[in-house]
Design a protein around this motif. Structure first.
Motif, PDB file in Angstrom:
ATOM      1  N   LEU A 156       0.785  -1.143  -0.035  1.00 56.40           N
ATOM      2  CA  LEU A 156      -0.008  -0.209  -0.010  1.00 56.40           C
ATOM      3  C   LEU A 156       0.962   1.411   0.030  1.00 56.40           C
ATOM      4  O   LEU A 156       1.958   1.168   0.577  1.00 56.40           O
ATOM      5  CB  LEU A 156      -0.848   0.039   1.265  1.00 56.40           C
ATOM      6  CG  LEU A 156      -2.086  -1.267   1.283  1.00 56.40           C
ATOM      7  CD1 LEU A 156      -2.704  -1.097   2.653  1.00 56.40           C
ATOM      8  CD2 LEU A 156      -3.031  -1.097   0.227  1.00 56.40           C
ATOM      9  N   PRO A 157       0.246   2.126  -0.731  1.00 57.87           N
ATOM     10  CA  PRO A 157       1.310   3.673  -0.809  1.00 57.87           C
ATOM     11  C   PRO A 157       1.408   4.285   0.560  1.00 57.87           C
ATOM     12  O   PRO A 157       2.285   5.021   0.912  1.00 57.87           O
ATOM     13  CB  PRO A 157       0.357   4.641  -1.723  1.00 57.87           C
ATOM     14  CG  PRO A 157      -0.805   3.968  -1.637  1.00 57.87           C
ATOM     15  CD  PRO A 157      -0.743   2.427  -1.325  1.00 57.87           C
ATOM     16  N   LEU A 158       0.373   3.797   1.613  1.00 61.77           N
ATOM     17  CA  LEU A 158       0.689   4.507   2.786  1.00 61.77           C
ATOM     18  C   LEU A 158       0.163   3.476   3.904  1.00 61.77           C
ATOM     19  O   LEU A 158      -0.648   2.372   3.318  1.00 61.77           O
ATOM     20  CB  LEU A 158      -0.519   5.548   3.130  1.00 61.77           C
ATOM     21  CG  LEU A 158      -0.199   7.003   2.674  1.00 61.77           C
ATOM     22  CD1 LEU A 158      -1.499   7.928   2.496  1.00 61.77           C
ATOM     23  CD2 LEU A 158       1.108   7.572   2.870  1.00 61.77           C
ATOM     24  N   PRO A 159       0.065   3.414   5.083  1.00 60.47           N
ATOM     25  CA  PRO A 159      -0.205   2.441   5.935  1.00 60.47           C
ATOM     26  C   PRO A 159      -1.784   2.435   5.977  1.00 60.47           C
ATOM     27  O   PRO A 159      -2.569   3.252   5.463  1.00 60.47           O
ATOM     28  CB  PRO A 159       0.114   2.836   7.583  1.00 60.47           C
ATOM     29  CG  PRO A 159       1.303   3.812   6.839  1.00 60.47           C
ATOM     30  CD  PRO A 159       1.108   4.169   5.818  1.00 60.47           C
ATOM     31  N   ALA A 160      -2.213   1.199   6.066  1.00 60.76           N
ATOM     32  CA  ALA A 160      -4.035   0.995   5.967  1.00 60.76           C
ATOM     33  C   ALA A 160      -4.619   1.878   6.653  1.00 60.76           C
ATOM     34  O   ALA A 160      -5.550   2.525   6.583  1.00 60.76           O
ATOM     35  CB  ALA A 160      -4.136  -0.531   6.112  1.00 60.76           C
ATOM     36  N   ASP A 161      -4.010   2.071   8.179  1.00 63.82           N
ATOM     37  CA  ASP A 161      -4.946   2.992   8.822  1.00 63.82           C
ATOM     38  C   ASP A 161      -5.163   4.583   8.314  1.00 63.82           C
ATOM     39  O   ASP A 161      -6.375   5.075   8.414  1.00 63.82           O
ATOM     40  CB  ASP A 161      -4.645   2.911  10.422  1.00 63.82           C
ATOM     41  CG  ASP A 161      -3.147   3.324  10.585  1.00 63.82           C
ATOM     42  OD1 ASP A 161      -2.068   3.009   9.511  1.00 63.82           O
ATOM     43  OD2 ASP A 161      -2.923   3.534  11.521  1.00 63.82           O
ATOM     44  N   GLU A 162      -3.947   5.001   7.610  1.00 63.49           N
ATOM     45  CA  GLU A 162      -3.999   6.059   7.061  1.00 63.49           C
ATOM     46  C   GLU A 162      -4.541   6.402   5.929  1.00 63.49           C
ATOM     47  O   GLU A 162      -5.468   7.321   5.809  1.00 63.49           O
ATOM     48  CB  GLU A 162      -2.479   6.657   6.947  1.00 63.49           C
ATOM     49  CG  GLU A 162      -1.669   6.912   8.147  1.00 63.49           C
ATOM     50  CD  GLU A 162      -0.207   7.313   7.838  1.00 63.49           C
ATOM     51  OE1 GLU A 162      -0.032   8.017   6.655  1.00 63.49           O
ATOM     52  OE2 GLU A 162       0.723   6.930   8.822  1.00 63.49           O
ATOM     53  N   LEU A 163      -4.603   5.335   5.148  1.00 63.97           N
ATOM     54  CA  LEU A 163      -5.458   5.353   4.029  1.00 63.97           C
ATOM     55  C   LEU A 163      -7.167   5.232   4.657  1.00 63.97           C
ATOM     56  O   LEU A 163      -7.831   5.945   3.745  1.00 63.97           O
ATOM     57  CB  LEU A 163      -5.157   3.822   3.124  1.00 63.97           C
ATOM     58  CG  LEU A 163      -4.107   4.087   2.235  1.00 63.97           C
ATOM     59  CD1 LEU A 163      -3.821   2.760   1.678  1.00 63.97           C
ATOM     60  CD2 LEU A 163      -4.256   5.287   1.244  1.00 63.97           C
ATOM     61  N   ALA A 164      -7.360   4.456   5.285  1.00 64.19           N
ATOM     62  CA  ALA A 164      -8.783   4.292   5.960  1.00 64.19           C
ATOM     63  C   ALA A 164      -9.283   5.827   6.492  1.00 64.19           C
ATOM     64  O   ALA A 164     -10.354   6.332   6.197  1.00 64.19           O
ATOM     65  CB  ALA A 164      -8.893   3.445   7.039  1.00 64.19           C
ATOM     66  N   ILE A 165      -8.334   6.569   6.933  1.00 66.44           N
ATOM     67  CA  ILE A 165      -8.691   7.911   7.393  1.00 66.44           C
ATOM     68  C   ILE A 165      -9.147   8.788   6.116  1.00 66.44           C
ATOM     69  O   ILE A 165     -10.015   9.417   6.034  1.00 66.44           O
ATOM     70  CB  ILE A 165      -7.732   8.684   8.297  1.00 66.44           C
ATOM     71  CG1 ILE A 165      -7.622   7.999   9.470  1.00 66.44           C
ATOM     72  CG2 ILE A 165      -8.032  10.076   8.223  1.00 66.44           C
ATOM     73  CD1 ILE A 165      -6.357   8.395  10.511  1.00 66.44           C
ATOM     74  N   ILE A 166      -8.236   8.620   5.085  1.00 67.97           N
ATOM     75  CA  ILE A 166      -8.188   9.450   3.956  1.00 67.97           C
ATOM     76  C   ILE A 166      -9.602   9.062   3.276  1.00 67.97           C
ATOM     77  O   ILE A 166     -10.451   9.968   2.813  1.00 67.97           O
ATOM     78  CB  ILE A 166      -7.309   9.337   3.050  1.00 67.97           C
ATOM     79  CG1 ILE A 166      -5.807   9.864   3.588  1.00 67.97           C
ATOM     80  CG2 ILE A 166      -7.506   9.942   1.659  1.00 67.97           C
ATOM     81  CD1 ILE A 166      -4.792   9.501   2.820  1.00 67.97           C
ATOM     82  N   LEU A 167      -9.962   7.846   3.139  1.00 65.55           N
ATOM     83  CA  LEU A 167     -11.277   7.280   2.511  1.00 65.55           C
ATOM     84  C   LEU A 167     -12.529   7.598   3.109  1.00 65.55           C
ATOM     85  O   LEU A 167     -13.449   8.262   2.452  1.00 65.55           O
ATOM     86  CB  LEU A 167     -11.163   5.845   2.440  1.00 65.55           C
ATOM     87  CG  LEU A 167     -10.134   5.510   1.302  1.00 65.55           C
ATOM     88  CD1 LEU A 167     -10.194   3.713   1.562  1.00 65.55           C
ATOM     89  CD2 LEU A 167     -10.387   5.745  -0.150  1.00 65.55           C
ATOM     90  N   ARG A 168     -12.415   7.577   4.506  1.00 65.31           N
ATOM     91  CA  ARG A 168     -13.461   8.235   5.382  1.00 65.31           C
ATOM     92  C   ARG A 168     -13.803   9.498   5.125  1.00 65.31           C
ATOM     93  O   ARG A 168     -14.862  10.196   5.024  1.00 65.31           O
ATOM     94  CB  ARG A 168     -13.246   7.561   6.822  1.00 65.31           C
ATOM     95  CG  ARG A 168     -14.440   7.838   7.724  1.00 65.31           C
ATOM     96  CD  ARG A 168     -14.461   7.675   9.174  1.00 65.31           C
ATOM     97  NE  ARG A 168     -13.475   8.892   9.533  1.00 65.31           N
ATOM     98  CZ  ARG A 168     -12.593   8.919  10.656  1.00 65.31           C
ATOM     99  NH1 ARG A 168     -12.647   8.009  11.357  1.00 65.31           N
ATOM    100  NH2 ARG A 168     -12.050   9.932  10.884  1.00 65.31           N
ATOM    101  N   GLU A 169     -12.788  10.309   5.236  1.00 65.08           N
ATOM    102  CA  GLU A 169     -13.041  11.722   5.167  1.00 65.08           C
ATOM    103  C   GLU A 169     -13.245  12.360   3.575  1.00 65.08           C
ATOM    104  O   GLU A 169     -14.200  13.026   3.422  1.00 65.08           O
ATOM    105  CB  GLU A 169     -11.548  12.546   5.482  1.00 65.08           C
ATOM    106  CG  GLU A 169     -10.860  12.309   7.004  1.00 65.08           C
ATOM    107  CD  GLU A 169     -12.257  12.621   7.884  1.00 65.08           C
ATOM    108  OE1 GLU A 169     -12.852  13.754   7.818  1.00 65.08           O
ATOM    109  OE2 GLU A 169     -12.292  11.945   8.912  1.00 65.08           O
TER     110      GLU A 169
END
Length: 173
Positions: A156-169
């Motif tokens: 993943l280009p970023l950690p999964a938890d950071e991607l999840a924040i981006i997607l949620r926002e």
């Protein structure tokens, strides 16, 4: 062996679910501030005493509504995961399209969640309680991303938890 619930316990759970569903409709129609406990009770066909028998107040009831909403979204994601086939980018597109269709059908919950976020931010104990509920959905998204990446052997280009924040926002607009 698991003990069977008594009819009284079953009815209590049914009443709680009915109150949560009625509150969700009232909050959706009137917003958090505009939905009174009396209106929620009337929507459910119960007295306000019934609400207070299950919840400590309007904030507690909203948190239960949000938990139900988040649990439903998590179940939908799991169902999509089972049905969606093909490479990861295609499956991610299925998730995004599903979310956008949901928001188009019922945009009120995003606004309601943001309204409650502002309210919770100004109420210290509530701020933490709401943050925990928000984190549950983010963690579900992160888990799905991590599992998909592992299955596809992708980095993943970023950690999964950071991607999840981006997607949620991004999903919140």
């Amino acid at each position: 062996m698991r003990a069977r619930k008594s009819r009284r316990d079953e009815r209590k759970a049914e009443t709680r679910a009915e109150l949560i569903a009625a509150a969700a409709r009232a909050f959706s129609a009137r917003g958090y501030r505009g939905a009174s406990m009396e209106a929620i009770a009337a929507e459910a066909g119960y007295s306000t005493g019934a609400i207070y028998g299950h919840f400590s107040g309007k904030e507690d009831l909203f948190l239960a509504v949000f938990e139900d909403y988040a649990a439903t979204r998590a179940r939908e994601l799991a169902e999509l995961e089972e049905r969606a086939g093909g490479p990861l980018p295609k499956r991610v597109r299925v998730y995004a399209d599903h979310w956008m269709a949901r928001v188009r059908r019922d945009p009120s919950f995003v606004s309601l969640a943001l309204e409650f976020l502002v309210h919770a931010a100004r109420t210290p104990g509530l701020r933490e309680a709401y943050a925990h509920r928000l984190a549950a959905l983010r963690l579900t998204i992160a888990r799905l991303l991590q599992e998909e990446a592992a299955r596809e052997q992708l980095e993943l280009p970023l950690p999964a938890d950071e991607l999840a924040i981006i997607l949620r926002e991004l999903g919140s607009g």
